[in-house]
Design a protein around this motif. Structure first.
Motif, PDB file in Angstrom:
ATOM      1  N   THR A  43       0.843  -1.190   0.000  1.00  0.00           N
ATOM      2  CA  THR A  43       0.000   0.000   0.000  1.00  0.00           C
ATOM      3  C   THR A  43       0.880   1.243   0.000  1.00  0.00           C
ATOM      4  O   THR A  43       1.952   1.253   0.615  1.00  0.00           O
ATOM      5  N   VAL A  44       0.415   2.282  -0.690  1.00  0.00           N
ATOM      6  CA  VAL A  44       1.155   3.538  -0.785  1.00  0.00           C
ATOM      7  C   VAL A  44       0.350   4.623  -0.088  1.00  0.00           C
ATOM      8  O   VAL A  44      -0.813   4.851  -0.423  1.00  0.00           O
ATOM      9  N   GLY A  45       0.983   5.283   0.881  1.00  0.00           N
ATOM     10  CA  GLY A  45       0.356   6.406   1.571  1.00  0.00           C
ATOM     11  C   GLY A  45       1.024   7.706   1.167  1.00  0.00           C
ATOM     12  O   GLY A  45       1.788   7.752   0.203  1.00  0.00           O
ATOM     13  N   ASP A  46       0.752   8.774   1.902  1.00  0.00           N
ATOM     14  CA  ASP A  46       1.360  10.072   1.613  1.00  0.00           C
ATOM     15  C   ASP A  46       2.868  10.060   1.784  1.00  0.00           C
ATOM     16  O   ASP A  46       3.590  10.727   1.047  1.00  0.00           O
ATOM     17  N   SER A  47       3.349   9.288   2.773  1.00  0.00           N
ATOM     18  CA  SER A  47       4.789   9.288   3.036  1.00  0.00           C
ATOM     19  C   SER A  47       5.382   7.891   3.198  1.00  0.00           C
ATOM     20  O   SER A  47       6.576   7.758   3.424  1.00  0.00           O
ATOM     21  N   THR A  48       4.550   6.843   3.093  1.00  0.00           N
ATOM     22  CA  THR A  48       5.055   5.482   3.297  1.00  0.00           C
ATOM     23  C   THR A  48       4.591   4.516   2.210  1.00  0.00           C
ATOM     24  O   THR A  48       3.542   4.699   1.598  1.00  0.00           O
ATOM     25  N   VAL A  49       5.400   3.487   2.013  1.00  0.00           N
ATOM     26  CA  VAL A  49       5.052   2.327   1.195  1.00  0.00           C
ATOM     27  C   VAL A  49       5.232   1.131   2.118  1.00  0.00           C
ATOM     28  O   VAL A  49       6.315   0.948   2.687  1.00  0.00           O
ATOM     29  N   THR A  50       4.177   0.330   2.293  1.00  0.00           N
ATOM     30  CA  THR A  50       4.190  -0.737   3.287  1.00  0.00           C
ATOM     31  C   THR A  50       3.607  -2.022   2.719  1.00  0.00           C
ATOM     32  O   THR A  50       2.654  -1.976   1.929  1.00  0.00           O
ATOM     33  N   HIS A  51       4.173  -3.154   3.147  1.00  0.00           N
ATOM     34  CA  HIS A  51       3.609  -4.453   2.761  1.00  0.00           C
ATOM     35  C   HIS A  51       2.200  -4.579   3.332  1.00  0.00           C
ATOM     36  O   HIS A  51       1.865  -3.912   4.310  1.00  0.00           O
ATOM     37  N   LYS A  52       1.376  -5.426   2.710  1.00  0.00           N
ATOM     38  CA  LYS A  52       0.036  -5.717   3.240  1.00  0.00           C
ATOM     39  C   LYS A  52       0.061  -7.094   3.882  1.00  0.00           C
ATOM     40  O   LYS A  52       0.367  -8.091   3.228  1.00  0.00           O
ATOM     41  N   ASP A  53      -0.259  -7.116   5.184  1.00  0.00           N
ATOM     42  CA  ASP A  53      -0.307  -8.386   5.913  1.00  0.00           C
ATOM     43  C   ASP A  53      -1.240  -9.361   5.212  1.00  0.00           C
ATOM     44  O   ASP A  53      -2.336  -8.995   4.802  1.00  0.00           O
ATOM     45  N   GLY A  54      -0.767 -10.595   5.073  1.00  0.00           N
ATOM     46  CA  GLY A  54      -1.585 -11.640   4.486  1.00  0.00           C
ATOM     47  C   GLY A  54      -1.617 -11.639   2.963  1.00  0.00           C
ATOM     48  O   GLY A  54      -2.091 -12.593   2.353  1.00  0.00           O
ATOM     49  N   LYS A  55      -1.138 -10.577   2.322  1.00  0.00           N
ATOM     50  CA  LYS A  55      -1.147 -10.481   0.861  1.00  0.00           C
ATOM     51  C   LYS A  55       0.268 -10.492   0.274  1.00  0.00           C
ATOM     52  O   LYS A  55       0.489 -11.028  -0.795  1.00  0.00           O
ATOM     53  N   PHE A  56       1.211  -9.863   0.983  1.00  0.00           N
ATOM     54  CA  PHE A  56       2.598  -9.783   0.528  1.00  0.00           C
ATOM     55  C   PHE A  56       3.200 -11.182   0.499  1.00  0.00           C
ATOM     56  O   PHE A  56       3.128 -11.916   1.472  1.00  0.00           O
ATOM     57  N   ARG A  57       3.809 -11.543  -0.624  1.00  0.00           N
ATOM     58  CA  ARG A  57       4.323 -12.901  -0.825  1.00  0.00           C
ATOM     59  C   ARG A  57       5.783 -13.064  -0.381  1.00  0.00           C
ATOM     60  O   ARG A  57       6.439 -14.031  -0.771  1.00  0.00           O
ATOM     61  N   ALA A  58       6.307 -12.130   0.373  1.00  0.00           N
ATOM     62  CA  ALA A  58       7.626 -12.210   1.008  1.00  0.00           C
ATOM     63  C   ALA A  58       8.793 -12.083   0.039  1.00  0.00           C
ATOM     64  O   ALA A  58       9.927 -12.336   0.397  1.00  0.00           O
ATOM     65  N   GLU A  59       8.537 -11.686  -1.217  1.00  0.00           N
ATOM     66  CA  GLU A  59       9.607 -11.519  -2.187  1.00  0.00           C
ATOM     67  C   GLU A  59       9.765 -10.037  -2.518  1.00  0.00           C
ATOM     68  O   GLU A  59       8.821  -9.390  -2.947  1.00  0.00           O
ATOM     69  N   LEU A  60      10.976  -9.530  -2.322  1.00  0.00           N
ATOM     70  CA  LEU A  60      11.268  -8.135  -2.614  1.00  0.00           C
ATOM     71  C   LEU A  60      12.689  -8.057  -3.155  1.00  0.00           C
ATOM     72  O   LEU A  60      13.606  -8.645  -2.582  1.00  0.00           O
TER      73      LEU A  60
END
Length: 162
Positions: free
Chosen positions: A131-148
């Protein structure tokens, strides 16, 4: 107003070209270790009054060398931050990640993994993975597949022209 993909790509190419060609006061690239073990770690880099921080927890393997580039556009209106593994595919599993810009409002952000076949082609994470906010980019619990393998952010600074 969001930057379109072409404008973003042009800015990224210019930023990376300047970064690779020479060190100057508008761009900076630094190396850091991404450490497995499940503990939360943060790495930050500043450019003038702007800052990018990358917070993560990962599992598996051993430390990996990653890079963080920060840069300012010529008119100081855009601040960019990229975090990536230069050797290609990461063998770590990220249980979480968050990138934050201080002093700039995010206009464009994308996160990537790499294909298993050769690990040299960036694949954009699905929109439901982060998810992208005004100042952050964060993984989504339960959706992020752990690959970056890469994270790119461009923010509009609060720089006012006189």
């Amino acid at each position: 107003m969001a930057l379109n993909n072409l404008a973003f790509f042009a800015l990224l190419v210019v930023t990376l070209t300047v970064t690779l060609a020479s060190a100057n006061e508008r761009t900076k690239t630094v190396e850091f270790n991404v450490k497995p073990g499940g503990a939360v770690h943060t790495f930050s880099e500043k450019m003038r009054e702007y800052e990018c921080s990358f917070t993560y927890a990962s599992q598996g393997g051993t430390n990996e060398q990653w890079l963080m580039s920060v840069g300012l556009s010529d008119d100081d209106s855009l601040f960019s931050c990229s975090v990536w593994r230069p050797q290609g595919k990461s063998y770590l599993f990220f249980t979480q990640f968050k990138a934050e810009l201080k002093g700039a409002k995010i206009e464009y952000a994308s996160a990537y993994s790499q294909t298993a076949a050769g690990g040299q082609r960036d694949v954009t994470l699905k929109e439901d993975e982060f998810t992208v906010g005004d100042s952050t980019v964060t993984h989504k619990d339960g959706k992020f597949r752990a690959e970056l393998s890469k994270l790119t952010i461009i923010g509009r600074t609060r720089h006012d022209e006189l």
